[in-house]
Design a protein around this motif. Structure first.
Motif, PDB file in Angstrom:
ATOM      1  N   PRO A   1       1.242  -1.057  -5.814  1.00  0.00           N
ATOM      2  CA  PRO A   1       0.869   0.333  -5.509  1.00  0.00           C
ATOM      3  C   PRO A   1       1.560   1.374  -6.376  1.00  0.00           C
ATOM      4  CG  PRO A   1       1.123  -0.900  -3.478  1.00  0.00           C
ATOM      5  CD  PRO A   1       1.566  -1.824  -4.590  1.00  0.00           C
ATOM      6  N   MET A   2       2.802   1.097  -6.809  1.00  0.00           N
ATOM      7  CA  MET A   2       3.523   2.067  -7.632  1.00  0.00           C
ATOM      8  C   MET A   2       2.889   2.284  -9.000  1.00  0.00           C
ATOM      9  SD  MET A   2       7.551   1.680  -6.856  1.00  0.00           S
ATOM     10  CE  MET A   2       8.229   2.436  -5.361  1.00  0.00           C
ATOM     11  N   ASP A   3       2.000   1.370  -9.376  1.00  0.00           N
ATOM     12  CA  ASP A   3       1.289   1.561 -10.639  1.00  0.00           C
ATOM     13  C   ASP A   3       0.234   2.662 -10.516  1.00  0.00           C
ATOM     14  OD1 ASP A   3       2.753  -0.536 -11.668  1.00  0.00           O
ATOM     15  OD2 ASP A   3       1.214  -2.045 -11.227  1.00  0.00           O
ATOM     16  N   VAL A   4      -0.065   3.043  -9.278  1.00  0.00           N
ATOM     17  CA  VAL A   4      -1.153   4.005  -9.038  1.00  0.00           C
ATOM     18  C   VAL A   4      -0.649   5.308  -8.425  1.00  0.00           C
ATOM     19  CG1 VAL A   4      -3.375   4.362  -7.854  1.00  0.00           C
ATOM     20  CG2 VAL A   4      -2.773   2.088  -8.715  1.00  0.00           C
ATOM     21  N   VAL A   5       0.279   5.206  -7.461  1.00  0.00           N
ATOM     22  CA  VAL A   5       0.737   6.400  -6.744  1.00  0.00           C
ATOM     23  C   VAL A   5       2.260   6.434  -6.661  1.00  0.00           C
ATOM     24  CG1 VAL A   5      -1.331   6.724  -5.333  1.00  0.00           C
ATOM     25  CG2 VAL A   5       0.475   5.180  -4.547  1.00  0.00           C
ATOM     26  N   SER A   6       2.787   7.648  -6.431  1.00  0.00           N
ATOM     27  CA  SER A   6       4.218   7.851  -6.234  1.00  0.00           C
ATOM     28  C   SER A   6       4.424   8.799  -5.063  1.00  0.00           C
ATOM     29  CB  SER A   6       4.863   8.465  -7.489  1.00  0.00           C
ATOM     30  OG  SER A   6       4.682   7.641  -8.614  1.00  0.00           O
ATOM     31  N   ILE A   7       5.602   8.730  -4.469  1.00  0.00           N
ATOM     32  CA  ILE A   7       5.933   9.661  -3.386  1.00  0.00           C
ATOM     33  C   ILE A   7       5.780  11.092  -3.884  1.00  0.00           C
ATOM     34  CG2 ILE A   7       7.928  10.631  -2.168  1.00  0.00           C
ATOM     35  CD1 ILE A   7       8.734   7.956  -1.314  1.00  0.00           C
ATOM     36  N   GLY A   8       5.144  11.913  -3.055  1.00  0.00           N
ATOM     37  CA  GLY A   8       4.942  13.314  -3.406  1.00  0.00           C
ATOM     38  C   GLY A   8       3.611  13.600  -4.064  1.00  0.00           C
ATOM     39  N   ASP A   9       2.903  12.555  -4.504  1.00  0.00           N
ATOM     40  CA  ASP A   9       1.590  12.773  -5.128  1.00  0.00           C
ATOM     41  C   ASP A   9       0.622  13.381  -4.128  1.00  0.00           C
ATOM     42  OD1 ASP A   9       2.505  11.680  -7.441  1.00  0.00           O
ATOM     43  OD2 ASP A   9       1.309   9.845  -7.348  1.00  0.00           O
ATOM     44  N   THR A  10      -0.173  14.333  -4.605  1.00  0.00           N
ATOM     45  CA  THR A  10      -1.279  14.858  -3.806  1.00  0.00           C
ATOM     46  C   THR A  10      -2.516  14.047  -4.158  1.00  0.00           C
ATOM     47  OG1 THR A  10      -0.347  17.087  -3.771  1.00  0.00           O
ATOM     48  CG2 THR A  10      -2.702  16.876  -3.318  1.00  0.00           C
ATOM     49  N   VAL A  11      -3.125  13.422  -3.158  1.00  0.00           N
ATOM     50  CA  VAL A  11      -4.240  12.510  -3.418  1.00  0.00           C
ATOM     51  C   VAL A  11      -5.457  12.856  -2.556  1.00  0.00           C
ATOM     52  CG1 VAL A  11      -2.781  10.585  -4.144  1.00  0.00           C
ATOM     53  CG2 VAL A  11      -3.318  10.856  -1.730  1.00  0.00           C
ATOM     54  N   LYS A  12      -6.613  12.523  -3.084  1.00  0.00           N
ATOM     55  CA  LYS A  12      -7.859  12.656  -2.331  1.00  0.00           C
ATOM     56  C   LYS A  12      -8.162  11.301  -1.699  1.00  0.00           C
ATOM     57  CE  LYS A  12     -11.307  14.799  -4.307  1.00  0.00           C
ATOM     58  NZ  LYS A  12     -12.511  15.038  -5.159  1.00  0.00           N
ATOM     59  N   VAL A  13      -8.401  11.308  -0.394  1.00  0.00           N
ATOM     60  CA  VAL A  13      -8.671  10.060   0.322  1.00  0.00           C
ATOM     61  C   VAL A  13      -9.899  10.222   1.214  1.00  0.00           C
ATOM     62  CG1 VAL A  13      -6.265   9.287   0.342  1.00  0.00           C
ATOM     63  CG2 VAL A  13      -7.102  10.728   2.209  1.00  0.00           C
ATOM     64  N   TRP A  14     -10.440   9.059   1.605  1.00  0.00           N
ATOM     65  CA  TRP A  14     -11.558   9.044   2.549  1.00  0.00           C
ATOM     66  C   TRP A  14     -11.178   8.140   3.710  1.00  0.00           C
ATOM     67  CZ3 TRP A  14     -11.947   9.280  -2.649  1.00  0.00           C
ATOM     68  CH2 TRP A  14     -12.751  10.288  -3.202  1.00  0.00           C
ATOM     69  N   VAL A  15     -11.602   8.518   4.912  1.00  0.00           N
ATOM     70  CA  VAL A  15     -11.293   7.740   6.107  1.00  0.00           C
ATOM     71  C   VAL A  15     -12.136   6.472   6.124  1.00  0.00           C
ATOM     72  CG1 VAL A  15     -11.292   7.715   8.630  1.00  0.00           C
ATOM     73  CG2 VAL A  15     -10.702   9.823   7.403  1.00  0.00           C
TER      74      VAL A  15
ATOM     75  N   GLY B   1       0.804  -1.218   0.000  1.00  0.00           N
ATOM     76  CA  GLY B   1       0.000   0.000   0.000  1.00  0.00           C
ATOM     77  C   GLY B   1       0.835   1.265   0.000  1.00  0.00           C
ATOM     78  N   ALA B   2       0.189   2.356   0.418  1.00  0.00           N
ATOM     79  CA  ALA B   2       0.871   3.658   0.443  1.00  0.00           C
ATOM     80  C   ALA B   2       0.527   4.378   1.734  1.00  0.00           C
ATOM     81  CB  ALA B   2       0.441   4.494  -0.756  1.00  0.00           C
ATOM     82  N   PHE B   3       1.517   5.036   2.312  1.00  0.00           N
ATOM     83  CA  PHE B   3       1.292   5.845   3.501  1.00  0.00           C
ATOM     84  C   PHE B   3       1.097   7.300   3.074  1.00  0.00           C
ATOM     85  CE2 PHE B   3       3.374   2.152   5.366  1.00  0.00           C
ATOM     86  CZ  PHE B   3       2.554   1.922   6.480  1.00  0.00           C
ATOM     87  N   VAL B   4       0.033   7.904   3.586  1.00  0.00           N
ATOM     88  CA  VAL B   4      -0.356   9.246   3.161  1.00  0.00           C
ATOM     89  C   VAL B   4      -0.389  10.185   4.368  1.00  0.00           C
ATOM     90  CG1 VAL B   4      -2.173  10.626   2.085  1.00  0.00           C
ATOM     91  CG2 VAL B   4      -1.720   8.313   1.262  1.00  0.00           C
ATOM     92  N   ASP B   5       0.295  11.312   4.232  1.00  0.00           N
ATOM     93  CA  ASP B   5       0.280  12.353   5.263  1.00  0.00           C
ATOM     94  C   ASP B   5      -0.998  13.164   5.105  1.00  0.00           C
ATOM     95  OD1 ASP B   5       0.652  14.464   6.982  1.00  0.00           O
ATOM     96  OD2 ASP B   5       2.470  15.216   6.039  1.00  0.00           O
ATOM     97  N   ILE B   6      -1.896  13.033   6.086  1.00  0.00           N
ATOM     98  CA  ILE B   6      -3.144  13.793   6.037  1.00  0.00           C
ATOM     99  C   ILE B   6      -3.171  14.880   7.110  1.00  0.00           C
ATOM    100  CG2 ILE B   6      -4.564  12.001   4.962  1.00  0.00           C
ATOM    101  CD1 ILE B   6      -5.469  11.181   7.797  1.00  0.00           C
ATOM    102  N   GLY B   7      -2.013  15.100   7.739  1.00  0.00           N
ATOM    103  CA  GLY B   7      -1.921  16.195   8.700  1.00  0.00           C
ATOM    104  C   GLY B   7      -2.036  15.779  10.145  1.00  0.00           C
ATOM    105  N   ILE B   8      -2.088  14.453  10.411  1.00  0.00           N
ATOM    106  CA  ILE B   8      -2.112  13.995  11.802  1.00  0.00           C
ATOM    107  C   ILE B   8      -0.755  13.406  12.153  1.00  0.00           C
ATOM    108  CG2 ILE B   8      -4.593  13.563  11.739  1.00  0.00           C
ATOM    109  CD1 ILE B   8      -3.927  10.565  11.498  1.00  0.00           C
ATOM    110  N   LYS B   9      -0.606  12.947  13.415  1.00  0.00           N
ATOM    111  CA  LYS B   9       0.700  12.521  13.893  1.00  0.00           C
ATOM    112  C   LYS B   9       1.302  11.401  13.050  1.00  0.00           C
ATOM    113  CE  LYS B   9       3.200  11.229  18.061  1.00  0.00           C
ATOM    114  NZ  LYS B   9       3.136  11.049  19.524  1.00  0.00           N
ATOM    115  N   ASN B  10       0.513  10.358  12.787  1.00  0.00           N
ATOM    116  CA  ASN B  10       1.009   9.236  11.983  1.00  0.00           C
ATOM    117  C   ASN B  10       0.340   9.241  10.614  1.00  0.00           C
ATOM    118  OD1 ASN B  10       2.583   8.243  14.136  1.00  0.00           O
ATOM    119  ND2 ASN B  10       0.817   7.171  14.999  1.00  0.00           N
ATOM    120  N   ASP B  11       1.087   8.885   9.603  1.00  0.00           N
ATOM    121  CA  ASP B  11       0.510   8.802   8.264  1.00  0.00           C
ATOM    122  C   ASP B  11      -0.545   7.711   8.214  1.00  0.00           C
ATOM    123  OD1 ASP B  11       2.275  10.750   7.459  1.00  0.00           O
ATOM    124  OD2 ASP B  11       3.743   9.343   6.643  1.00  0.00           O
ATOM    125  N   GLY B  12      -1.598   7.947   7.422  1.00  0.00           N
ATOM    126  CA  GLY B  12      -2.624   6.937   7.229  1.00  0.00           C
ATOM    127  C   GLY B  12      -2.208   5.958   6.149  1.00  0.00           C
TER     128      GLY B  12
END
Length: 732
Positions: free
Chosen positions: A698-712, A672-683
């Motif tokens: 996962p690299m087929d979909v996202v890369s480090i530095g990508d800005t992504v829309k996510v849902w909790v 998978g991918a870890f995403v910084d959403i502004g809390i202490k630990n990445d989601g």
């Protein structure tokens, strides 16, 4: 070199080129040309960029694959010759054996063939041979239909040779046969493949009551052929830390039967002896050895995969867009020792350092706010950058509160960002950092590095040992030599992709330019400091130890932004400047017009294929020239999405399932991918949540530095974990 030897070398090189071409599905001519260019000492970035006509536009990845296979196959050929020589010196080399060795396509095959002739330390078989039992072993292998094995063995009883009984003689002969079976290349090859295809990895806990991160492996099994790389490395680590016991389980009866089919030729008086010998050969000699080989191959594949993941993540991190034209306040957070601060101007020049104590145990919040206000006001700071280490979230809370108060009182538009500080401490304690900031302590240097990472990630991160940057998985468990080589290639690729300003680049950055080593990089900086800014690329030839070959390799990747020739601020190689002159003459334009929009529009309208012959240049090179002339001084990183800046902090308690957020991808791993959403630990966005479609990796979909829309998806407050999805819950 004699003619026969020369002919052999030429033929072998031709075979190697054909094999590489077949393996990589490339034309033989392209591979042959690439090999020739590499052998001439050309660097991969130079070949990929400036020799496109010669290689048929092979890219860097293809060239690196060719280089890697070339190195392996040449090494294989050297080993073949060495093995042939060693066997020949023993007087045991046959034409059949020589042919088998020369026909081998893998190093393992060569070693299997060499195994019976390899000098071994003392074994049961060698002891039996010393006792004169080899003729008895030969008699058994004739598999006689009549007679008596004990009676035959009795002929070899010899107290002086420590063979007191017929049974001892038979056992010695069986030991010789067992080793012969174990050394048989065909048998080993079959068992190795059978183990991979039919074997199972089983793991169990040494102490089932012990809590650890390996609990999923306390009673675990999986077919060897299906074991994913990250599990291989996790199991290896658990075993190394003495938490797990690991074994390979193979259908033993099927192995015995197959070996029997190779060794036993019908019914004989020694059939039962041979079956016992086969079982002993497999259990005592073959199985342990093949298990090591299979696990070694699993580990090698897993390491190669992990290094590839790390390398791709590193490249994406290095190529993050720079945030230019901003005065930045860098913050290296801490508890007891306080937050170290550093203000750097738009060019990255350090203006001031300080320390404050807004976090526990001091909690000097008011004093810290005053210090922040003084620095922000004095230098007109626009961005605050916080390292993500210890006390980062407490510091973030403080900074968000400070920004809110500042904006309410002064209308100042302040924003903040949390950046990875991986490797910052390594840089801060390095000789390079000491030379750059001799008057600062380690933590203050770290604050400067954190601030500069936002302004130009590539220029700052190249100062850090690549493996210390930490964007991958299990980087400490893989071959460090392989890791270092791969990551260095990635940094080199990224630096040359972007290009460097020869008048501002550090020696660390310059050392990654094609053809430049650390000594020449330091010489460039020394020449610049002594003689002032470079005005033309040609001046590089005056730098000590920067010879003609190095100049050819590096100059196209060097930029001079305010020089006397506008072409020096483009990726156009000086060897093509005459082509540009002919092109401009064709258009009735001059170099001074390169900055004009009108000329750029005319250049964009040209058809390279129709113009190339007229200008005596290849179409790929002309395309690159036209692109460079339309966008002089272009930084390819600026086309990527900028980072997400924040003004307020988000707490994990604020989250609820279904909440929509925007975040930045911080790490991509196998699951998978870890995403910084502004809390202490990445989601974590699990691989199954990356897309509505099937995702192989996962690299087929996202890369480090990508800005992504996510849902909790879910929130675990106790463990501080957040599961995210990139699947829009509102879409059916």
């Amino acid at each position: 070199m004699c003619q026969e030897r020369w002919n052999y070398v030429v033929e072998t090189e031709g075979q190697i080129v054909k094999q590489i071409a077949a393996e990589l599905s490339l034309p033989v001519g392209k591979v042959k040309t690439a090999v020739g260019l590499l052998d001439e000492g050309n660097t991969i970035p130079f070949i990929a960029r400036y020799r496109k006509e010669m290689t048929g536009e092979l890219d860097e990845n293809q060239l690196r694959d060719i280089e890697e296979r070339l190195r392996y196959l040449r090494g294989l050929e050297e080993r073949k010759q060495e093995v042939i020589r060693l066997i020949d010196e023993q007087g045991k080399l046959t034409d059949e054996l020589r042919g088998a060795i020369l026909a081998s396509t893998k190093l393992q095959e060569v070693e299997d063939l060499y195994r019976p002739y390899k000098q071994k330390r003392k074994t049961r078989a060698s002891v039996a041979k010393e006792r004169g039992l080899e003729p008895l072993a030969d008699w058994i292998m004739t598999q006689p239909k009549s007679g008596d094995a004990i009676s035959e063995a009795a002929k070899y009883i010899d107290e002086e040779k420590s063979v007191p009984t017929a049974e001892d003689a038979l056992q010695g002969a069986m030991d010789i046969i067992a080793e012969s079976i174990a050394d048989n290349a065909k048998i080993r090859s079959w068992i190795r493949k059978f183990t991979f295809d039919q074997g199972i990895v089983q793991t169990e806990a040494k102490d089932a009551e012990q809590e650890s991160v390996y609990e999923m492996y306390y009673a675990y099994q999986e077919p060897i052929r299906k074991l994913p790389p990250h599990r291989t490395l996790a199991i290896n680590r658990g075993e190394r830390e003495d938490v797990l016991k690991v074994k390979l389980v193979v259908p033993t009866d099927r192995v015995h039967d197959w070996i029997g089919g190779q060794v036993i030729k019908g019914v004989s008086i020694v059939s039962d002896l041979l079956r016992t010998t086969i079982e002993d050969a497999y259990k005592r000699l073959i199985e342990p050895s093949i298990d090591r080989e299979v696990r070694g191959e699993l580990t090698e594949k897993a390491e190669t995969h992990a290094i590839a993941i790390f390398a791709e993540n590193l490249r994406n991190l290095l190529l993050q867009p720079p945030v230019k034209g901003k005065v930045v306040l860098g913050v290296d957070p801490a508890y007891r020792t306080g937050c170290k601060l550093s203000v750097v101007d738009e060019t990255g020049k350090m203006l001031e350092v300080a320390v404050t104590y807004p976090t526990p145990p001091a909690n000097k919040v008011v004093e810290a706010k005053n210090k922040f206000h003084t620095l922000v006001d004095k230098y007109d700071v626009e961005l605050i950058v916080i390292g993500n280490g210890t006390a980062s979230r407490e510091t973030e809370q403080f900074v968000a509160e400070f920004i809110k108060e500042e904006q309410a009182s002064s209308r100042r538009h302040l924003q903040y960002l949390i950046v990875s500080e991986a490797g910052a401490s390594v840089y801060s304690a390095s000789k390079l950092a000491q030379e750059e900031f001799p008057d600062l302590d380690v933590a203050e240097r770290s604050a400067v590095s954190i601030a500069r990472r936002l302004q130009d990630p590539l220029a700052e991160l190249v100062k850090i040992e690549p493996k210390a940057i930490g964007v991958g998985q299990y980087q400490h468990d893989v071959s460090q030599k392989h890791l270092e080589g791969s990551l260095t290639a990635v940094v080199e690729s990224a630096v040359n992709h972007v290009g460097v300003d020869v008048n501002t680049a550090s020696a660390a950055l310059l050392s990654y330019v094609a053809g430049i080593n650390a000594t020449i990089a330091r010489n460039i900086v020394a020449y610049r400091e002594e003689n002032g800014k470079f005005k033309k690329r040609a001046q590089l030839q005056k730098v000590p130890r920067l010879g003609a070959k190095t100049y050819e390799q590096c100059v196209g990747f060097m930029r001079i932004s305010e020089g006397t020739d506008p072409l020096d601020n483009t990726p156009i190689h000086p060897e093509s400047y005459e082509v540009v002159d002919r092109l401009l003459s064709e258009l009735g334009a001059s170099p001074k017009e390169l900055a004009s929009q009108l000329l750029r529009e005319r250049l964009a309208a040209l058809e390279p294929a129709a113009l190339a012959d007229k200008l005596s240049v290849g179409v790929p090179t002309l395309k690159d020239i036209l692109d460079a002339l339309q966008r002089p001084g272009r930084d390819p990183r600026e086309e990527l999405s900028p980072p997400i800046f924040r003004t307020d902090v988000l707490q994990i308690e604020d989250l609820a399932p279904g909440m929509e957020l925007h975040g930045t991808v911080r790490n991509v791993i196998d699951f998978g991918a870890f995403v910084d959403i502004g809390i202490k630990n990445d989601g974590l966005v699990h691989i199954s949540q990356l897309s509505n479609s099937y995702v192989k990796h996962p690299m087929d979909v996202v890369s480090i530095g990508d800005t992504v829309k996510v849902w909790v998806l879910s929130v675990d407050l106790k463990k501080g974990r957040v599961s995210l999805t990139m699947k829009d819950p509102h879409r059916s």
